[in-house]
Design a protein around this motif. Structure first.
Motif, PDB file in Angstrom:
ATOM      1  N   ASP A  19      24.301  -0.477  -9.204  1.00 13.39           N
ATOM      2  CA  ASP A  19      25.181  -1.126  -8.234  1.00 13.39           C
ATOM      3  C   ASP A  19      24.843  -2.596  -8.010  1.00 13.39           C
ATOM      4  O   ASP A  19      25.185  -3.145  -6.985  1.00 13.39           O
ATOM      5  CB  ASP A  19      25.136  -0.368  -6.896  1.00 13.39           C
ATOM      6  CG  ASP A  19      23.703  -0.081  -6.462  1.00 13.39           C
ATOM      7  OD1 ASP A  19      22.821  -0.922  -6.747  1.00 13.39           O
ATOM      8  OD2 ASP A  19      23.459   0.966  -5.845  1.00 13.39           O
ATOM      9  N   ASN A  20      24.104  -3.201  -8.975  1.00 11.36           N
ATOM     10  CA  ASN A  20      23.819  -4.642  -8.846  1.00 11.36           C
ATOM     11  C   ASN A  20      24.996  -5.464  -9.354  1.00 11.36           C
ATOM     12  O   ASN A  20      25.726  -5.045 -10.246  1.00 11.36           O
ATOM     13  CB  ASN A  20      22.606  -5.035  -9.697  1.00 11.36           C
ATOM     14  CG  ASN A  20      21.278  -4.612  -9.086  1.00 11.36           C
ATOM     15  OD1 ASN A  20      20.977  -3.433  -9.035  1.00 11.36           O
ATOM     16  ND2 ASN A  20      20.499  -5.584  -8.635  1.00 11.36           N
ATOM     17  N   TYR A  21      25.117  -6.676  -8.796  1.00 15.00           N
ATOM     18  CA  TYR A  21      25.957  -7.706  -9.392  1.00 15.00           C
ATOM     19  C   TYR A  21      25.074  -8.887  -9.778  1.00 15.00           C
ATOM     20  O   TYR A  21      24.275  -9.360  -8.978  1.00 15.00           O
ATOM     21  CB  TYR A  21      27.032  -8.199  -8.417  1.00 15.00           C
ATOM     22  CG  TYR A  21      28.115  -7.190  -8.115  1.00 15.00           C
ATOM     23  CD1 TYR A  21      28.821  -6.554  -9.135  1.00 15.00           C
ATOM     24  CD2 TYR A  21      28.447  -6.887  -6.796  1.00 15.00           C
ATOM     25  CE1 TYR A  21      29.821  -5.636  -8.850  1.00 15.00           C
ATOM     26  CE2 TYR A  21      29.447  -5.969  -6.506  1.00 15.00           C
ATOM     27  CZ  TYR A  21      30.126  -5.341  -7.533  1.00 15.00           C
ATOM     28  OH  TYR A  21      31.095  -4.444  -7.250  1.00 15.00           O
ATOM     29  N   THR A  59      16.467 -15.202  -6.133  1.00 13.32           N
ATOM     30  CA  THR A  59      16.342 -15.126  -4.664  1.00 13.32           C
ATOM     31  C   THR A  59      15.051 -14.466  -4.209  1.00 13.32           C
ATOM     32  O   THR A  59      14.540 -14.782  -3.144  1.00 13.32           O
ATOM     33  CB  THR A  59      17.521 -14.365  -4.029  1.00 13.32           C
ATOM     34  OG1 THR A  59      17.492 -12.985  -4.462  1.00 13.32           O
ATOM     35  CG2 THR A  59      18.853 -14.998  -4.384  1.00 13.32           C
ATOM     36  N   HIS A  60      14.561 -13.473  -4.998  1.00 13.42           N
ATOM     37  CA  HIS A  60      13.312 -12.794  -4.614  1.00 13.42           C
ATOM     38  C   HIS A  60      12.756 -12.045  -5.810  1.00 13.42           C
ATOM     39  O   HIS A  60      13.394 -11.958  -6.853  1.00 13.42           O
ATOM     40  CB  HIS A  60      13.520 -11.899  -3.394  1.00 13.42           C
ATOM     41  CG  HIS A  60      14.381 -10.696  -3.618  1.00 13.42           C
ATOM     42  ND1 HIS A  60      15.728 -10.777  -3.910  1.00 13.42           N
ATOM     43  CD2 HIS A  60      14.088  -9.366  -3.617  1.00 13.42           C
ATOM     44  CE1 HIS A  60      16.219  -9.566  -4.039  1.00 13.42           C
ATOM     45  NE2 HIS A  60      15.251  -8.677  -3.882  1.00 13.42           N
ATOM     46  N   HIS A  61      11.560 -11.496  -5.652  1.00 13.91           N
ATOM     47  CA  HIS A  61      10.760 -11.069  -6.813  1.00 13.91           C
ATOM     48  C   HIS A  61      11.100  -9.696  -7.365  1.00 13.91           C
ATOM     49  O   HIS A  61      10.565  -9.307  -8.405  1.00 13.91           O
ATOM     50  CB  HIS A  61       9.273 -11.121  -6.451  1.00 13.91           C
ATOM     51  CG  HIS A  61       8.852 -10.115  -5.425  1.00 13.91           C
ATOM     52  ND1 HIS A  61       8.501  -8.825  -5.755  1.00 13.91           N
ATOM     53  CD2 HIS A  61       8.741 -10.196  -4.076  1.00 13.91           C
ATOM     54  CE1 HIS A  61       8.173  -8.173  -4.651  1.00 13.91           C
ATOM     55  NE2 HIS A  61       8.314  -8.976  -3.620  1.00 13.91           N
ATOM     56  N   GLY A  63      12.286  -6.420  -9.333  1.00 13.22           N
ATOM     57  CA  GLY A  63      12.591  -6.300 -10.748  1.00 13.22           C
ATOM     58  C   GLY A  63      14.070  -6.301 -11.076  1.00 13.22           C
ATOM     59  O   GLY A  63      14.485  -6.819 -12.127  1.00 13.22           O
ATOM     60  N   ASP A  64      14.900  -5.726 -10.189  1.00 13.94           N
ATOM     61  CA  ASP A  64      16.341  -5.698 -10.464  1.00 13.94           C
ATOM     62  C   ASP A  64      16.980  -7.077 -10.289  1.00 13.94           C
ATOM     63  O   ASP A  64      18.185  -7.250 -10.506  1.00 13.94           O
ATOM     64  CB  ASP A  64      17.054  -4.636  -9.610  1.00 13.94           C
ATOM     65  CG  ASP A  64      16.992  -4.893  -8.124  1.00 13.94           C
ATOM     66  OD1 ASP A  64      15.899  -5.232  -7.628  1.00 13.94           O
ATOM     67  OD2 ASP A  64      18.031  -4.768  -7.447  1.00 13.94           O
ATOM     68  N   HIS A  65      16.148  -8.085  -9.911  1.00 12.82           N
ATOM     69  CA  HIS A  65      16.633  -9.464  -9.770  1.00 12.82           C
ATOM     70  C   HIS A  65      15.957 -10.421 -10.754  1.00 12.82           C
ATOM     71  O   HIS A  65      16.394 -11.561 -10.898  1.00 12.82           O
ATOM     72  CB  HIS A  65      16.423  -9.951  -8.327  1.00 12.82           C
ATOM     73  CG  HIS A  65      17.161  -9.119  -7.333  1.00 12.82           C
ATOM     74  ND1 HIS A  65      18.254  -9.568  -6.647  1.00 12.82           N
ATOM     75  CD2 HIS A  65      16.993  -7.834  -6.946  1.00 12.82           C
ATOM     76  CE1 HIS A  65      18.727  -8.592  -5.874  1.00 12.82           C
ATOM     77  NE2 HIS A  65      17.968  -7.532  -6.032  1.00 12.82           N
ATOM     78  N   THR A  66      14.872  -9.956 -11.383  1.00  9.33           N
ATOM     79  CA  THR A  66      14.074 -10.856 -12.242  1.00  9.33           C
ATOM     80  C   THR A  66      13.854 -10.331 -13.664  1.00  9.33           C
ATOM     81  O   THR A  66      13.344 -11.069 -14.510  1.00  9.33           O
ATOM     82  CB  THR A  66      12.673 -11.093 -11.622  1.00  9.33           C
ATOM     83  OG1 THR A  66      12.036  -9.818 -11.456  1.00  9.33           O
ATOM     84  CG2 THR A  66      12.764 -11.782 -10.273  1.00  9.33           C
ATOM     85  N   GLY A 137      21.275 -12.737  -2.346  1.00 10.59           N
ATOM     86  CA  GLY A 137      20.369 -11.700  -2.848  1.00 10.59           C
ATOM     87  C   GLY A 137      20.494 -10.406  -2.075  1.00 10.59           C
ATOM     88  O   GLY A 137      21.588  -9.872  -1.907  1.00 10.59           O
ATOM     89  N   ASP A 138      19.356  -9.900  -1.597  1.00 11.94           N
ATOM     90  CA  ASP A 138      19.324  -8.637  -0.849  1.00 11.94           C
ATOM     91  C   ASP A 138      19.084  -8.856   0.633  1.00 11.94           C
ATOM     92  O   ASP A 138      18.513  -8.012   1.316  1.00 11.94           O
ATOM     93  CB  ASP A 138      18.220  -7.719  -1.397  1.00 11.94           C
ATOM     94  CG  ASP A 138      18.555  -7.145  -2.766  1.00 11.94           C
ATOM     95  OD1 ASP A 138      19.682  -7.358  -3.246  1.00 11.94           O
ATOM     96  OD2 ASP A 138      17.672  -6.483  -3.346  1.00 11.94           O
ATOM     97  N   THR A 139      19.496 -10.019   1.165  1.00 10.15           N
ATOM     98  CA  THR A 139      19.318 -10.269   2.600  1.00 10.15           C
ATOM     99  C   THR A 139      20.534  -9.785   3.378  1.00 10.15           C
ATOM    100  O   THR A 139      20.417  -8.916   4.248  1.00 10.15           O
ATOM    101  CB  THR A 139      19.088 -11.766   2.857  1.00 10.15           C
ATOM    102  OG1 THR A 139      17.886 -12.156   2.192  1.00 10.15           O
ATOM    103  CG2 THR A 139      18.966 -12.065   4.338  1.00 10.15           C
ATOM    104  N   ALA A 175      23.946  -9.157  -3.783  1.00 12.13           N
ATOM    105  CA  ALA A 175      23.467  -8.680  -5.075  1.00 12.13           C
ATOM    106  C   ALA A 175      23.726  -7.196  -5.323  1.00 12.13           C
ATOM    107  O   ALA A 175      23.408  -6.700  -6.396  1.00 12.13           O
ATOM    108  CB  ALA A 175      21.979  -8.979  -5.222  1.00 12.13           C
ATOM    109  N   HIS A 176      24.294  -6.498  -4.329  1.00 11.10           N
ATOM    110  CA  HIS A 176      24.578  -5.075  -4.539  1.00 11.10           C
ATOM    111  C   HIS A 176      25.940  -4.686  -3.971  1.00 11.10           C
ATOM    112  O   HIS A 176      26.361  -5.218  -2.954  1.00 11.10           O
ATOM    113  CB  HIS A 176      23.523  -4.182  -3.869  1.00 11.10           C
ATOM    114  CG  HIS A 176      22.175  -4.251  -4.502  1.00 11.10           C
ATOM    115  ND1 HIS A 176      21.781  -3.416  -5.524  1.00 11.10           N
ATOM    116  CD2 HIS A 176      21.110  -5.063  -4.263  1.00 11.10           C
ATOM    117  CE1 HIS A 176      20.535  -3.698  -5.887  1.00 11.10           C
ATOM    118  NE2 HIS A 176      20.110  -4.706  -5.135  1.00 11.10           N
ATOM    119  N   GLU A 177      26.578  -3.718  -4.627  1.00 12.40           N
ATOM    120  CA  GLU A 177      27.828  -3.133  -4.125  1.00 12.40           C
ATOM    121  C   GLU A 177      27.467  -1.934  -3.228  1.00 12.40           C
ATOM    122  O   GLU A 177      27.467  -0.791  -3.657  1.00 12.40           O
ATOM    123  CB  GLU A 177      28.698  -2.668  -5.309  1.00 12.40           C
ATOM    124  CG  GLU A 177      30.025  -2.026  -4.927  1.00 12.40           C
ATOM    125  CD  GLU A 177      30.962  -2.960  -4.200  1.00 12.40           C
ATOM    126  OE1 GLU A 177      31.443  -3.904  -4.804  1.00 12.40           O
ATOM    127  OE2 GLU A 177      31.216  -2.725  -2.991  1.00 12.40           O
TER     128      GLU A 177
END
Ligand code: ZN
Ligand code: FE
Length: 265
Positions: A19-21, A59-61, A63-66, A137-139, A175-177
């Motif tokens: 569910d990431n974008y 945006t942050h560390h 794994g699903d973002h880096t 991001g995930d905020t 970053a997520h649906e």
């Protein structure tokens, strides 16, 4: 000769994992990508659209973002920017609150938004083809906010306050649906919110058609998102009743709201 207008930007949500974008912004020649947790969908889009990757914003560390940062940097030579206070794949340009990043001829202001992680940052540009754009991001999610893995409720409340203060027409690229499950919770908190009911119906139709609910806008989130509304009477009262709070402390109310969501099924 084709007319080339470098200010005409296209914003694309590349789906990844569950569910990431992965947000891709491009001007027809150059692109930036935000939080590439996986390199493959980004590389595929760059090839299909004939784009050069100029810049990676992290945006942050998590794994699903880096996870795709190193492979994309290697393949494209793109510059990587990320939060100064977090460990992301080196080398990267470390950023903190108030810093300005130049990418695609646009200026992106860095906003510190700790809470989900301790060093989480967001990127804000006041004018992309006439409206502001936020990568958060995930905020902030549509109808919700990130889980507090490293930060405190007070930090997350302050971070969301900073994002809620951006212009109402700011497009919010989360970053997520997570929207529909967030809105189910939001309705339990604030059943009398008509804007929320309408928004839920709209998002349900979008998902049924296979369309992302994002980007949202800051104005919409102020109207529907309980985590931006914890000081509103009906939300405060619902949280106090649910958690049996005997006082009105805004951080305690916010913390209890986040806890309620964690346990909500
Ligand atoms: Zn995360
Ligand atoms: Fe994530």
């Amino acid at each position: 000769m084709a007319f080339y207008n470098p200010r005409f930007m296209e914003l694309i949500a590349l789906p990844a994992f569950e569910d990431n974008y992965l947000w891709l912004l491009h001007d027809g020649r150059q692109a930036l990508v935000v939080d590439p947790g996986d390199a493959a969908p980004v590389a595929e889009a760059l090839a299909r659209l004939g784009l050069r990757l100029a810049c990676i914003l992290v945006t942050h560390h998590h794994g699903d973002h880096t996870g795709g940062v190193a492979a994309l940097r290697e393949a494209t030579g793109a510059r990587v920017h990320g939060p100064a206070r977090e460990r992301i794949p080196e080398p990267f340009v470390p950023l903190a609150d108030g810093d300005v990043v130049q990418a695609l001829g646009l200026s992106w202001r860095v906003i510190d938004v700790p809470g989900h992680t301790a060093g989480h940052i967001a990127y804000f540009c006041p004018d992309v083809d006439g409206a502001p754009l936020l990568f958060c991001g995930d905020t902030l999610f549509s109808g919700g906010c990130g889980r507090l893995f490293e930060g405190t409720p007070a930090q997350m409340l302050a971070s969301l306050d900073a994002l809620a203060a951006l212009p109402a027409d700011t497009r919010v690229c989360c970053a997520h649906e997570y929207t529909l499950s967030n809105l189910r919770f939001a309705r339990a908190v604030e059943p009398g919110n008509l804007a929320l009911a309408e928004y839920q119906a709209r998002c349900t139709a979008l998902r049924a058609a296979g369309t992302p609910t994002l980007p949202s806008t800051v104005g919409t989130e102020r109207a529907v998102n309980p985590f931006l509304r914890s000081r509103e009477g009906p939300v405060t009262q619902a949280v106090r009743a649910h958690a049996a709070l005997t006082h009105n402390d805004e951080v305690a109310v916010f913390a209890a709201l986040r806890q309620w969501k964690n346990e909500f099924r």
